[in-house]
Design a protein around this motif. Structure first.
Motif, short mmCIF file in Angstrom:
data_model
loop_
_atom_site.label_atom_id
_atom_site.label_comp_id
_atom_site.label_asym_id
_atom_site.label_seq_id
_atom_site.Cartn_x
_atom_site.Cartn_y
_atom_site.Cartn_z
N TYR A 335 43.18 60.26 56.90
CA TYR A 335 43.77 58.92 56.89
C TYR A 335 42.73 57.84 57.19
O TYR A 335 42.64 56.83 56.49
N ILE A 336 41.91 58.09 58.20
CA ILE A 336 40.90 57.11 58.60
C ILE A 336 39.83 56.97 57.53
O ILE A 336 39.43 55.85 57.16
N PHE A 337 39.35 58.10 56.98
CA PHE A 337 38.33 58.05 55.94
C PHE A 337 38.85 57.36 54.69
O PHE A 337 38.13 56.58 54.05
N SER A 338 40.10 57.63 54.32
CA SER A 338 40.69 57.00 53.14
C SER A 338 40.83 55.50 53.33
O SER A 338 40.50 54.71 52.44
N LEU A 339 41.34 55.11 54.49
CA LEU A 339 41.49 53.68 54.79
C LEU A 339 40.14 52.98 54.82
O LEU A 339 39.98 51.88 54.28
N LEU A 340 39.16 53.65 55.43
CA LEU A 340 37.81 53.08 55.49
C LEU A 340 37.22 52.92 54.10
O LEU A 340 36.58 51.91 53.79
N GLY A 341 37.45 53.92 53.23
CA GLY A 341 36.95 53.84 51.87
C GLY A 341 37.55 52.68 51.10
O GLY A 341 36.86 51.97 50.35
N LEU A 342 38.86 52.45 51.26
CA LEU A 342 39.52 51.34 50.58
C LEU A 342 39.00 49.99 51.08
O LEU A 342 38.78 49.06 50.28
N VAL A 343 38.80 49.89 52.39
CA VAL A 343 38.28 48.63 52.95
C VAL A 343 36.87 48.35 52.44
O VAL A 343 36.53 47.22 52.06
N ILE A 344 36.03 49.39 52.39
CA ILE A 344 34.65 49.20 51.94
C ILE A 344 34.61 48.86 50.45
O ILE A 344 33.78 48.06 50.00
N ASN A 345 35.52 49.45 49.66
CA ASN A 345 35.59 49.08 48.24
C ASN A 345 35.96 47.62 48.08
O ASN A 345 35.44 46.93 47.19
N LEU A 346 36.87 47.13 48.92
CA LEU A 346 37.22 45.72 48.88
C LEU A 346 36.03 44.85 49.25
O LEU A 346 35.75 43.82 48.60
N LEU A 347 35.30 45.25 50.28
CA LEU A 347 34.12 44.49 50.69
C LEU A 347 33.05 44.49 49.60
O LEU A 347 32.35 43.49 49.42
N SER A 348 32.93 45.60 48.86
CA SER A 348 31.95 45.64 47.78
C SER A 348 32.34 44.69 46.66
O SER A 348 31.47 44.04 46.04
N ASP A 349 33.64 44.56 46.38
CA ASP A 349 34.09 43.58 45.39
C ASP A 349 33.79 42.16 45.83
O ASP A 349 33.39 41.30 45.03
N LEU A 350 33.99 41.89 47.12
CA LEU A 350 33.68 40.56 47.64
C LEU A 350 32.18 40.29 47.56
O LEU A 350 31.74 39.16 47.31
N ALA A 351 31.37 41.36 47.76
CA ALA A 351 29.92 41.20 47.62
C ALA A 351 29.54 40.92 46.17
O ALA A 351 28.60 40.18 45.89
N TYR A 352 30.27 41.55 45.21
CA TYR A 352 30.08 41.22 43.79
C TYR A 352 30.20 39.71 43.56
O TYR A 352 29.35 39.07 42.94
N HIS A 353 31.30 39.18 44.07
CA HIS A 353 31.57 37.76 43.88
C HIS A 353 30.54 36.89 44.58
O HIS A 353 30.17 35.82 44.08
N TRP A 354 30.05 37.35 45.75
CA TRP A 354 29.05 36.59 46.48
C TRP A 354 27.72 36.55 45.72
O TRP A 354 27.06 35.51 45.65
#
Length: 366
Positions: A335-354
């Protein structure tokens, strides 16, 4: 962008639910389980295993020494045990309820980050994970940081000097690094630098020394870095090679595009074209690979390294929990690894935009 972030966070719910549901269903068909494990330990006269179940022991559950009691064939090895004892074991582990009820009960608790207690340790799962977290964070962050700090500049330089002597001999080093398994390199480092057969410069086990709490702040930093050096070097080897080649190929692909020739025709030199045009586009694929590299460092990448250097982190904890059928820890880590993976994927998308503001995620479908 705020709307996109909100949609992505809402998308976490069905994704996490699906991951947990599939994993839970697979576990139901997997052979063995915590009840079978306890029965096997009892059959092998390993009485100490049951003493860790809420302080209970075999006699508390009324095991009959006679062979005349009715055999319970529900579990392998259950013959000769009192059925009441097996029912009490099922209740202890929560297996007295239907699978669907157990699943939704687990999910309702996980939403509140209530992971229950470990089956075989007298500690709550969340406390156990927090206890192991510093090791995994240390390995994951240092490995990711060092591999990117080394690989990105090296990959860019190799792309600029493609085909030169520098590119050829560094490619040899990169391929050699990729070919050596991290655990084998870890053993080599121990032999050379950790009292194996040659030098005794670095400690063999642990994240800090036994007298860590007695050290000054400066000495604590030095002690920590002293212990983490060899494990991190072992993990960086493979990640360094992969990221270097990915960076080089990404930049080479951008260098050969038409807009680079157009920029050069307008009078920009190589350095200006690299900074203003190529870097932003080429780095997108590097950022895309960050989430998987970061998560791998926390689990798959650190498992063998944690074992070799006696570092008790989440990777080793997850592996041992799977082997021991400690499902409460297994599902909590998942559960923790999955949630962490989803959060990091979101952060990577935000980094794309940045990096490239032209990328607008709000205009695309999730």
């Amino acid at each position: 962008m705020v709307l996109y972030i909100f949609k992505r966070i809402l998308f976490f719910i069905p994704t996490i639910f699906g991951i947990m549901a599939i994993s839970f269903a697979i576990i139901q068909f997997a052979p063995g389980g915590p009840v079978e494990r306890i029965i096997a330990q009892i059959s092998g006269a390993e009485v100490s295993a049951t003493s860790r179940i809420s302080g209970a022991n075999i006699t508390d559950f009324g095991i009959e020494s006679s062979n005349n009691i009715e055999a319970n064939n529900k579990y392998r090895g259950g013959q000769g045990l009192d059925p009441e004892f097996i029912l009490e074991l099922e209740k202890q582990f929560g297996f007295d309820k239907p699978p669907l009820e157990r699943f939704f009960f687990m999910i309702s608790n996980y939403v509140r980050f209530d992971f229950g207690e470990s089956y075989y340790r007298d500690i709550s799962v969340i406390d156990l994970i927090i206890e192991k977290l510093p090791v995994s964070i240390s390995l994951g962050l240092w490995m990711t940081l060092l591999s990117y700090v080394i690989s990105i500049p090296l990959g860019i330089l190799k792309a600029i000097k493609d085909g030169s002597k520098f590119d050829i001999w560094t490619s040899g080093v990169v391929i050699f690094s990729y070919a050596i398994p991290g655990f084998l390199f870890a053993i080599l480092l121990i032999i050379l630098f950790s009292g194996g057969s040659y030098l005794d410069w670095f400690p063999l086990r642990g994240l800090v020394s036994d007298n860590y709490n007695e050290l000054s702040s400066y000495e604590k930093i030095i002690d920590y870095l002293w212990h983490i050096t060899l494990p991190v070097l072992s993990m960086v080897l493979g990640a360094f090679a992969t990221t270097t080649l990915l960076t080089k190929n990404s930049f080479l692909d951008e260098i050969e595009k038409q807009y680079v020739l157009t920029a050069r025709a307008k009078g920009l030199n190589k350095s200006q074209v690299l900074r203003r045009h190529i870097f932003r586009n080429a780095m997108l694929i590097i950022i895309a690979g960050f989430p998987s590299a970061f998560i791998a460092a926390f689990f798959t990448g650190s498992l063998l390294i944690e074992t070799i250097f006696s570092l008790d982190g989440l990777g080793l904890l997850s592996f041992e929990s799977i082997i021991n059928r400690d499902y409460s820890v297994v599902f909590a880590c998942l559960y923790i690894f999955s949630l962490l993976g989803l959060v990091i994927n979101l952060l990577s998308d935000l980094a794309y935009h940045w990096i490239d503001p032209r990328i607008d995620f709000e205009k695309r479908e999730l």
